[in-house]
Design an enzyme around this catalytic site. Structure first.
Site, short mmCIF file in Angstrom:
data_model
loop_
_atom_site.label_atom_id
_atom_site.label_comp_id
_atom_site.label_asym_id
_atom_site.label_seq_id
_atom_site.Cartn_x
_atom_site.Cartn_y
_atom_site.Cartn_z
N ARG A 272 0.83 -1.21 0.00
CA ARG A 272 0.00 0.00 0.00
C ARG A 272 0.87 1.26 0.00
O ARG A 272 0.52 2.27 -0.61
CB ARG A 272 -0.93 -0.02 1.21
CG ARG A 272 -2.05 -1.05 1.09
CD ARG A 272 -2.59 -1.44 2.45
NE ARG A 272 -3.79 -2.26 2.40
CZ ARG A 272 -3.81 -3.57 2.16
NH1 ARG A 272 -2.69 -4.23 1.93
NH2 ARG A 272 -4.96 -4.23 2.16
N GLY B 289 -1.50 -11.79 -4.79
CA GLY B 289 -2.91 -11.41 -4.92
C GLY B 289 -3.14 -9.96 -4.57
O GLY B 289 -3.96 -9.26 -5.19
N SER C 117 -13.03 -8.92 3.02
CA SER C 117 -11.78 -9.01 2.25
C SER C 117 -11.13 -7.65 2.17
O SER C 117 -11.67 -6.71 1.57
CB SER C 117 -12.06 -9.53 0.84
OG SER C 117 -10.92 -9.30 0.02
N ASP D 70 -4.47 -15.46 7.71
CA ASP D 70 -3.16 -15.93 7.23
C ASP D 70 -2.45 -16.80 8.27
O ASP D 70 -1.46 -17.47 7.95
CB ASP D 70 -2.26 -14.74 6.87
CG ASP D 70 -2.77 -14.00 5.63
OD1 ASP D 70 -3.54 -14.60 4.85
OD2 ASP D 70 -2.42 -12.83 5.45
N LYS E 93 -6.34 -19.11 -1.37
CA LYS E 93 -5.11 -18.33 -1.11
C LYS E 93 -4.02 -18.83 -2.06
O LYS E 93 -4.32 -19.45 -3.07
CB LYS E 93 -4.71 -18.47 0.36
CG LYS E 93 -5.73 -17.86 1.33
CD LYS E 93 -5.79 -16.37 1.19
CE LYS E 93 -6.81 -15.75 2.13
NZ LYS E 93 -6.97 -14.30 1.90
N ARG F 291 3.44 -19.55 3.46
CA ARG F 291 2.93 -19.74 4.83
C ARG F 291 2.85 -21.22 5.21
O ARG F 291 2.98 -21.57 6.38
CB ARG F 291 1.59 -19.03 5.01
CG ARG F 291 1.72 -17.53 4.77
CD ARG F 291 0.78 -16.68 5.56
NE ARG F 291 0.77 -15.33 5.00
CZ ARG F 291 1.64 -14.38 5.35
NH1 ARG F 291 2.56 -14.60 6.25
NH2 ARG F 291 1.57 -13.18 4.77
C1 S3P Z 1 -4.25 -8.99 2.37
C2 S3P Z 1 -5.50 -9.39 2.74
C3 S3P Z 1 -5.88 -10.78 3.01
C4 S3P Z 1 -4.66 -11.65 3.27
C5 S3P Z 1 -3.55 -11.40 2.29
C6 S3P Z 1 -3.13 -9.94 2.29
C7 S3P Z 1 -4.02 -7.57 2.08
O1 S3P Z 1 -6.59 -11.30 1.92
O2 S3P Z 1 -4.99 -13.02 3.24
O3 S3P Z 1 -2.42 -12.20 2.65
O4 S3P Z 1 -2.85 -7.13 2.02
O5 S3P Z 1 -5.01 -6.85 1.90
P1 S3P Z 1 -8.19 -11.02 1.74
O6 S3P Z 1 -8.40 -9.59 1.94
O7 S3P Z 1 -8.52 -11.43 0.33
O8 S3P Z 1 -8.85 -11.90 2.75
#
Ligand code: S3P
Length: 427
Positions: free
Chosen positions: A28, A93, A166, A314, A341, A387
């Site tokens: 971010r 992701g 999420s 996580d 995940k 993980r």
């Molecule tokens: C994350 C949010 C989580 C987490 C991922 C990082 C983030 O996923 O599992 O490792 O940085 O916003 P979700 O928001 O899809 O649950």
């Protein structure tokens, strides 16, 4: 290192470990610095592979991000340029979903791609809200996975009620609203991590959290960031769990984010009988502090479900490994998200627990683990999931166990020095 084999009957832990920068905050920080009016100073960023993916993708959009090191300066660069090639998000992701939001409100076109694991993960969850705001999002042949083509557009504000908690989806919407200069409201069924909201406030936007959700109000000028990224509580969780499982000693992880949307694993560890103390320190955007984990005889099984789950999503593979050494049964429910995940973490955790001799069963939305003190032996299939590798690495560090990890280098995604830190605190 292919295996971690404990040679002594007792495990003594000691020392003070500095954690790598928080992964969520590092992504971010780079993205918000890229769209601010001016240059941001970022210190303590995670230099792991996932954050490298975000840096690479932003560079392809014209942002002058220097090579990642302890302290960098990032000049803001709005609007981005349309990249010449597809934007490779690697295994990340967070990069794919948050970048989709960041691109959606700008006059650019880009295609997001990723590695094999990321290319299996669902993207409709971000595509749909971004389309509703007016962006063009397309998948080949009507699919729901990468590659995802994003055509930025003039956006309109919207009110969203998310079906699943999420942080990635919430953040994609907020970042689209930020660059598209529109208002949005986002409501989640339970609270997910709130780093984006905190950082948006820091750059001058209005973000109010009320009973109806999060209300975002845009501003014209985005102040640059001056940010020390705290250590990652999800990385710290491995060391804290090890401290509790040890037979003697204690260890301290210092300078981590104690953001309550990230520390639920500490509540669960304490409920299991873990001796875990927190020492709050100075705060900057996030509450920051140290965590001290002390050898805790006789951990007990527990149940993790409901609104607790987003705060430790996580950490569930790790808690399941801890449950393998706790008395009685542990149940993890309401965690269907784990199936999508970096790997299917429910299937991977259960298969690996069984492979080393633990009684464990899959549920649709979680797993059941029966603890024991029998020696655990076998080989872990990580599926290149950092993980999974780190969680089973903790069981491998315990006396009497002989556990081999198939691809230990995959920890470089979030915690490049994991194996050497683990060796140091147990030496
Ligand atoms: C994350 C949010 C989580 C987490 C991922 C990082 C983030 O996923 O599992 O490792 O940085 O916003 P979700 O928001 O899809 O649950």
């Amino acid at each position: 290192m292919a295996a971690l084999i404990a040679r002594t009957r007792t495990l003594r832990v000691h020392g003070n470990v500095r954690m790598p920068g928080d992964k969520s905050i590092s992504h971010r920080a780079l993205m918000l610095a890229a769209v601010a009016n001016g240059s941001s100073r970022l210190e303590g960023l995670l230099c792991g592979e996932d954050v490298q993916s975000t840096a690479r993708v932003l560079r392809s959009c014209g942002v002058a991000i220097p090579s990642l090191q302890r302290q960098i300066v990032v000049p803001g660069c709005l609007p981005f340029r349309s990249p010449e090639h597809a934007l490779d998000c690697g295994n990340s992701g967070t990069t794919a979903r948050l970048m989709a939001g960041l691109l959606a409100g700008q006059p650019v076109e880009a295609t997001l791609t990723g590695d094999e694991s990321l290319s299996r993960r669902p993207m409709r969850r971000v595509a749909e809200p971004l389309r509703r705001m007016g962006a063009g999002i397309e998948f080949p042949a009507g699919g729901d996975t990468l590659p995802m083509r994003v055509r930025g557009a003039a956006l309109r504000g919207h009110e969203f009620e998310l079906a699943t908690a999420s942080a990635q989806v919430k953040s994609a919407v907020l970042l689209a609203a930020l660059v598209g200069r529109v208002s949005v409201r986002v409501r989640e069924p339970s609270a997910s991590r709130d780093h984006t909201e905190r950082m948006l406030r820091a750059i001058g936007c209005g973000v109010e959290e009320g009973p109806n959700g999060i209300d975002f109000t845009p501003v014209d000028r985005l102040q640059p960031l001056d940010l020390d990224v705290p250590g990652d509580p999800s990385s710290a969780a491995f060391m804290v769990a090890l401290g509790c499982l040890a037979s003697e000693g204690s260890l301290r992880v210092s300078g981590i984010s104690l953001n309550p949307t990230r520390t639920t694993f500490i509540d669960v560890l304490r409920r299991m009988g873990g001796d875990v103390a927190t020492r709050p320190g100075r705060s900057q955007l996030e509450p920051i502090g140290d965590v001290i984990a002390t050898a805790s005889a006789g951990l007990r099984g527990t149940t993790v479900a409901g609104s607790e789950v987003p705060g430790l999503i996580d950490e569930i593979p790790l808690l399941a490994c801890l449950a393998a050494r706790a008395e009685g049964e542990s149940i993890f429910r309401d965690a269907r998200e784990l199936r999508i995940k970096e790997s299917d973490r429910i299937a991977a955790t259960v298969a690996n627990l069984r492979a080393i001799g633990v009684d464990a069963d899959e549920l649709d939305d979680g797993l059941v683990v029966v603890g024991s003190d029998r020696p655990l032996r076998g080989r872990i299939a990580t599926h290149d999931d950092h993980r999974i590798a780190m969680a089973f690495g903790i069981l491998g560090a315990l006396p009497g166990n002989a556990i081999e990890i198939d691809r230990p280098t995959c920890v470089a995604i979030s915690y490049p020095d994991y194996w050497s830190d683990l060796a140091r605190v147990t030496a």
